[in-house]
Design a protein around this motif. Sequence first.
Motif, PDB file in Angstrom:
ATOM      1  N   GLY A  42       0.775  -1.229   0.000  1.00 32.54           N
ATOM      2  CA  GLY A  42       0.000   0.000   0.000  1.00 32.54           C
ATOM      3  C   GLY A  42       0.808   1.281   0.000  1.00 32.54           C
ATOM      4  O   GLY A  42       0.236   2.383   0.013  1.00 32.54           O
ATOM      5  N   GLN A  43       2.136   1.182  -0.064  1.00 32.08           N
ATOM      6  CA  GLN A  43       2.977   2.375  -0.026  1.00 32.08           C
ATOM      7  C   GLN A  43       3.188   2.994  -1.403  1.00 32.08           C
ATOM      8  O   GLN A  43       3.780   4.066  -1.516  1.00 32.08           O
ATOM      9  CB  GLN A  43       4.334   2.046   0.606  1.00 32.08           C
ATOM     10  CG  GLN A  43       4.245   1.646   2.062  1.00 32.08           C
ATOM     11  CD  GLN A  43       5.591   1.356   2.687  1.00 32.08           C
ATOM     12  OE1 GLN A  43       6.637   1.436   2.017  1.00 32.08           O
ATOM     13  NE2 GLN A  43       5.602   1.009   3.969  1.00 32.08           N
ATOM     14  N   GLY A  44       2.714   2.309  -2.454  1.00 29.00           N
ATOM     15  CA  GLY A  44       2.841   2.853  -3.804  1.00 29.00           C
ATOM     16  C   GLY A  44       4.222   2.751  -4.398  1.00 29.00           C
ATOM     17  O   GLY A  44       4.511   3.375  -5.426  1.00 29.00           O
ATOM     18  N   ARG A  46       6.288   0.207  -6.071  1.00 31.86           N
ATOM     19  CA  ARG A  46       6.357  -1.132  -6.649  1.00 31.86           C
ATOM     20  C   ARG A  46       7.795  -1.657  -6.734  1.00 31.86           C
ATOM     21  O   ARG A  46       8.042  -2.839  -6.510  1.00 31.86           O
ATOM     22  CB  ARG A  46       5.674  -1.174  -8.012  1.00 31.86           C
ATOM     23  CG  ARG A  46       6.286  -0.277  -9.071  1.00 31.86           C
ATOM     24  CD  ARG A  46       5.503  -0.312 -10.382  1.00 31.86           C
ATOM     25  NE  ARG A  46       5.405  -1.652 -10.915  1.00 31.86           N
ATOM     26  CZ  ARG A  46       6.314  -2.189 -11.720  1.00 31.86           C
ATOM     27  NH1 ARG A  46       7.397  -1.496 -12.051  1.00 31.86           N
ATOM     28  NH2 ARG A  46       6.161  -3.406 -12.176  1.00 31.86           N
ATOM     29  N   ASN A 113       2.413  -4.300  -8.708  1.00 35.52           N
ATOM     30  CA  ASN A 113       1.446  -3.198  -8.631  1.00 35.52           C
ATOM     31  C   ASN A 113       0.353  -3.500  -7.614  1.00 35.52           C
ATOM     32  O   ASN A 113      -0.138  -2.601  -6.917  1.00 35.52           O
ATOM     33  CB  ASN A 113       0.816  -2.933 -10.002  1.00 35.52           C
ATOM     34  CG  ASN A 113       1.794  -2.323 -10.980  1.00 35.52           C
ATOM     35  OD1 ASN A 113       2.674  -1.569 -10.590  1.00 35.52           O
ATOM     36  ND2 ASN A 113       1.660  -2.653 -12.246  1.00 35.52           N
ATOM     37  N   CYS A 115       0.650  -5.291  -4.876  1.00 33.64           N
ATOM     38  CA  CYS A 115       1.207  -5.069  -3.546  1.00 33.64           C
ATOM     39  C   CYS A 115       1.338  -3.577  -3.261  1.00 33.64           C
ATOM     40  O   CYS A 115       0.976  -3.102  -2.177  1.00 33.64           O
ATOM     41  CB  CYS A 115       2.567  -5.752  -3.428  1.00 33.64           C
ATOM     42  SG  CYS A 115       3.382  -5.539  -1.822  1.00 33.64           S
ATOM     43  N   ALA A 116       1.833  -2.833  -4.235  1.00 31.78           N
ATOM     44  CA  ALA A 116       2.055  -1.404  -4.047  1.00 31.78           C
ATOM     45  C   ALA A 116       0.764  -0.645  -3.778  1.00 31.78           C
ATOM     46  O   ALA A 116       0.758   0.347  -3.046  1.00 31.78           O
ATOM     47  CB  ALA A 116       2.761  -0.832  -5.276  1.00 31.78           C
ATOM     48  N   THR A 117      -0.334  -1.103  -4.362  1.00 31.55           N
ATOM     49  CA  THR A 117      -1.617  -0.416  -4.189  1.00 31.55           C
ATOM     50  C   THR A 117      -2.514  -1.083  -3.150  1.00 31.55           C
ATOM     51  O   THR A 117      -3.606  -0.582  -2.864  1.00 31.55           O
ATOM     52  CB  THR A 117      -2.373  -0.361  -5.526  1.00 31.55           C
ATOM     53  OG1 THR A 117      -2.623  -1.697  -6.002  1.00 31.55           O
ATOM     54  CG2 THR A 117      -1.571   0.403  -6.574  1.00 31.55           C
ATOM     55  N   ALA A 119      -3.951  -3.998  -3.543  1.00 31.30           N
ATOM     56  CA  ALA A 119      -5.012  -4.733  -4.233  1.00 31.30           C
ATOM     57  C   ALA A 119      -4.835  -6.242  -4.033  1.00 31.30           C
ATOM     58  O   ALA A 119      -3.738  -6.721  -3.727  1.00 31.30           O
ATOM     59  CB  ALA A 119      -4.992  -4.399  -5.729  1.00 31.30           C
ATOM     60  N   THR A 242      -1.046 -10.268  -0.521  1.00 34.98           N
ATOM     61  CA  THR A 242      -2.348  -9.651  -0.267  1.00 34.98           C
ATOM     62  C   THR A 242      -3.419 -10.722  -0.484  1.00 34.98           C
ATOM     63  O   THR A 242      -3.167 -11.747  -1.118  1.00 34.98           O
ATOM     64  CB  THR A 242      -2.590  -8.457  -1.214  1.00 34.98           C
ATOM     65  OG1 THR A 242      -2.512  -8.904  -2.579  1.00 34.98           O
ATOM     66  CG2 THR A 242      -1.554  -7.367  -0.991  1.00 34.98           C
TER      67      THR A 242
END
Length: 290
Positions: A42-44, A46, A113, A115-117, A119, A242
């Motif tokens: 969630g840290q954006g 990637r 992506n 993981c970064a968002t 989702a 996730t």
Amino acid sequence: MATNTKYEAKARTFGRNIESDLASRFLRVVETAAIASAHTMGQGERKLSDQVATEAMRKTMDSIPMRGTIVIGEGERDEAPMLYIGEKVGAEFPDGTEVPEVDIAVDPLEGTNLCATGAPGAITVLAASESGGLLNAPDCYMEKIVVGPSCKGAVDLDAPVVDNLKNIAKRMGRDVEDLVVIVLDRPRHEKLIGDIRKAGARIRLIGDGDLSAGIAAAVIGTGVHADLAPGKQLIFAATGVTDGSLMKGVRFFGEGTRTSSVILTLRTGKVRFIDSIHLEKGPDVKVRFV
């Protein structure tokens, strides 16, 4: 000179059965990578998510007694910190005890992506076999069709889309209109998407995580058909980063971490779903299951 016969026997047999000797160790590899990447969820970032997963995976593999070679990886030699094709991993015993030679395919973080968002559907993945038991593939796009066990042998990459869908529907006792096909949403798949819709099947487009979707299609049933793995011994391990349809994501709590994984071994024909609690504050910690 006195010898330790029991120790020598163990040394001679270590690594002959890759599945029994290494399955639990490779499970630890994907669990460690999943936990590392989940800290960045969630840290954006990637690239950061992929980097920490890769570093954790490499460090853990380098503690395993084996001569491992990455045959399917994420990059080439100069693209640090990726686990590049041809990279050597593993550790050897100081006393020279023989260790197995293992081919390894990895995706330290499938769905960067996602993981970064934050989702759903991000996972860490590893497959291993005896030397020569996995396809040695370049870092490139590949055409793939993944179906469940009941449809083994019913599809062909060179066949028209409509024929594959009819064959799948027949094997499953359904109409083509009842089928749902997951497709990675990319411009290169525009014709494929059109052909599927023209045939009458429904489509679920996904932005990332095609491997996770493929695992779900293959595992939900009685077994897995590995076209890219002709080896006699095969280990496949994955851990959720996730939440997904097959595995839950990493859960952090005050005293540790909880992971959800799947591990498959070819010779045994077993698929195991493993829920693990990783305690960080000693054996006396109380854990409540919910």
